[in-house]
Motif scaffolding. Sequence first.
Motif, mmCIF file in Angstrom:
data_model
loop_
_atom_site.group_PDB
_atom_site.id
_atom_site.type_symbol
_atom_site.label_atom_id
_atom_site.label_comp_id
_atom_site.label_asym_id
_atom_site.label_seq_id
_atom_site.Cartn_x
_atom_site.Cartn_y
_atom_site.Cartn_z
ATOM 1 N N UNK A 129 86.220 109.535 30.313
ATOM 2 C CA UNK A 129 85.616 109.489 31.865
ATOM 3 C C UNK A 129 86.857 109.480 32.881
ATOM 4 N N UNK A 130 87.948 108.949 32.306
ATOM 5 C CA UNK A 130 88.988 108.715 33.478
ATOM 6 C C UNK A 130 90.074 109.959 33.287
ATOM 7 N N UNK A 131 89.581 110.936 32.425
ATOM 8 C CA UNK A 131 90.579 112.250 32.472
ATOM 9 C C UNK A 131 89.718 113.553 32.564
ATOM 10 N N UNK A 132 89.712 114.075 33.974
ATOM 11 C CA UNK A 132 89.240 115.343 34.124
ATOM 12 C C UNK A 132 89.637 116.330 33.031
ATOM 13 N N UNK A 133 88.658 117.143 32.919
ATOM 14 C CA UNK A 133 88.723 118.146 31.676
ATOM 15 C C UNK A 133 89.382 119.432 32.228
ATOM 16 N N UNK A 134 90.008 120.211 31.510
ATOM 17 C CA UNK A 134 90.437 121.821 31.922
ATOM 18 C C UNK A 134 88.982 122.422 31.496
ATOM 19 N N UNK A 135 88.220 121.943 30.733
ATOM 20 C CA UNK A 135 86.972 122.869 30.714
ATOM 21 C C UNK A 135 86.402 123.058 31.843
ATOM 22 N N UNK A 136 86.218 121.895 32.908
ATOM 23 C CA UNK A 136 86.074 122.252 34.268
ATOM 24 C C UNK A 136 86.870 122.397 35.362
ATOM 25 N N UNK A 137 88.033 122.928 34.744
ATOM 26 C CA UNK A 137 89.218 123.088 35.844
ATOM 27 C C UNK A 137 89.802 121.734 36.497
ATOM 28 N N UNK A 138 89.538 120.820 35.545
ATOM 29 C CA UNK A 138 90.266 119.328 36.079
ATOM 30 C C UNK A 138 89.689 118.602 37.151
ATOM 31 N N UNK A 139 88.356 119.318 37.654
ATOM 32 C CA UNK A 139 87.413 118.770 38.760
ATOM 33 C C UNK A 139 86.872 117.545 38.428
ATOM 34 N N UNK A 140 87.114 116.424 38.991
ATOM 35 C CA UNK A 140 86.363 115.200 38.750
ATOM 36 C C UNK A 140 84.958 115.079 39.121
ATOM 37 N N UNK A 141 84.187 115.859 39.927
ATOM 38 C CA UNK A 141 83.151 116.027 40.372
ATOM 39 C C UNK A 141 81.894 116.299 39.683
ATOM 40 N N UNK A 142 80.861 116.758 40.231
ATOM 41 C CA UNK A 142 79.488 117.422 39.479
ATOM 42 C C UNK A 142 78.712 116.239 38.788
ATOM 43 N N UNK A 143 77.649 116.708 38.216
ATOM 44 C CA UNK A 143 76.529 116.029 37.621
ATOM 45 C C UNK A 143 76.420 116.759 36.085
ATOM 46 N N UNK A 144 75.824 115.886 35.337
ATOM 47 C CA UNK A 144 75.430 116.842 33.918
ATOM 48 C C UNK A 144 74.671 118.201 34.424
ATOM 49 N N UNK A 145 73.932 118.341 35.235
ATOM 50 C CA UNK A 145 73.476 119.589 35.569
ATOM 51 C C UNK A 145 74.247 120.622 35.960
ATOM 52 N N UNK A 146 75.171 120.100 36.970
ATOM 53 C CA UNK A 146 76.028 121.473 37.554
ATOM 54 C C UNK A 146 77.053 121.562 36.087
ATOM 55 N N UNK A 147 77.359 120.515 35.211
ATOM 56 C CA UNK A 147 78.230 120.967 34.192
ATOM 57 C C UNK A 147 77.589 121.778 33.158
ATOM 58 N N UNK A 148 76.307 121.794 32.911
ATOM 59 C CA UNK A 148 75.532 122.337 32.152
ATOM 60 C C UNK A 148 75.322 123.836 32.393
ATOM 61 N N UNK A 149 75.208 123.927 34.045
ATOM 62 C CA UNK A 149 74.926 125.469 34.496
ATOM 63 C C UNK A 149 76.390 125.853 34.278
ATOM 64 N N UNK A 150 77.491 125.290 34.481
ATOM 65 C CA UNK A 150 78.775 125.787 34.711
ATOM 66 C C UNK A 150 79.189 126.378 32.947
ATOM 67 N N UNK A 151 78.805 125.623 32.361
ATOM 68 C CA UNK A 151 78.995 125.923 30.820
ATOM 69 C C UNK A 151 78.361 127.239 30.448
ATOM 70 N N UNK A 152 76.866 127.466 30.853
ATOM 71 C CA UNK A 152 76.077 128.138 30.434
ATOM 72 C C UNK A 152 76.272 129.678 31.208
ATOM 73 N N UNK A 153 76.837 129.668 32.379
ATOM 74 C CA UNK A 153 76.881 130.799 33.199
ATOM 75 C C UNK A 153 77.478 131.974 32.342
ATOM 76 N N UNK A 154 77.325 133.095 32.704
ATOM 77 C CA UNK A 154 78.213 134.427 32.008
ATOM 78 C C UNK A 154 79.820 134.368 31.954
ATOM 79 N N UNK A 155 80.267 133.332 33.003
ATOM 80 C CA UNK A 155 81.888 133.115 32.852
ATOM 81 C C UNK A 155 82.335 131.845 32.266
#
Length: 271
Positions: A129-155
């Motif tokens: 939780x204290x280390x933003x991930x490269x999976x989400x371009x090190x962005x610390x914000x968002x919700x479980x919904x936006x993270x799921x959406x970002x993972x699942x989109x075509x890119x």
Amino acid sequence: MERRFHFISGLPRSGSTLLSAILSQNPRFHAGMSGPLGGAFNTLLGDLSGRNEYSVFITDEQRKRMLKGLFDTYYGPEYDAQVVFDTNRAWCTRMHHLKELFPQSKVIACVRHVSWIIDSVEQLVRKNTFQPSSIFNYQPGGTVYSRAEGLANGDGMVGYAYNAVKEAFYGHDTANLMLLRYETLTSDPARAMAAVYDFIGEPAYTHDFDNISYHADEFDLRAGTPGLHTVRKKIAVRERTSVLPPDVFRRFENDAFWLDPTLNPRQVRVV
């Protein structure tokens, strides 16, 4: 003896690192986590295209030699394995290229219920939780919904890989493709590995499924996701409750197309 190449691809968080760790117990084999060759392959393929003003001097045979040379150069004399497995999610989009360059090569695509892939990533995010991930371009914000959406989109990490697996599954080069289910690898590793050895045409090897070893701690720490490539010492099914909200989990629960024989017109081997 000429070195043989095979390829591990498929969905993230679906057992590719575990499969590589198991294969690496065989002294004749080399296998590891996702590496740089997939990206280098795509870059070189683009650089040899018509966007290069000197491409009129490059024949397809030269392109093939140069692309094949990537593998021969990268896996140089410091790799003494007779059989090399290179891992990258992009290989499912390069089935015909690989068939032309390495006619005897096989592609093993690791797959898993998509809901549990999303869940696995979310669990890692919460654990670190204290280390933003490269999976989400090190962005610390968002919700479980936006993270799921970002993972699942075509890119996204999952959406791209999922579409790549479908491209390979419904393409014309499926004779060199096998889908290996994470659920099979973790619940019955002996059967899973027997199928892998049969598929690649190699003599059987007795693996120790209670003593698996693989570490990529430095890479995972730099990616802001410690544990991303952690492999437990003993293979076992570990039941747990999903950390996803029920509606997020249900969104992906019917995406396992490989489980329906009617959706497998080319009879791709699914283990």
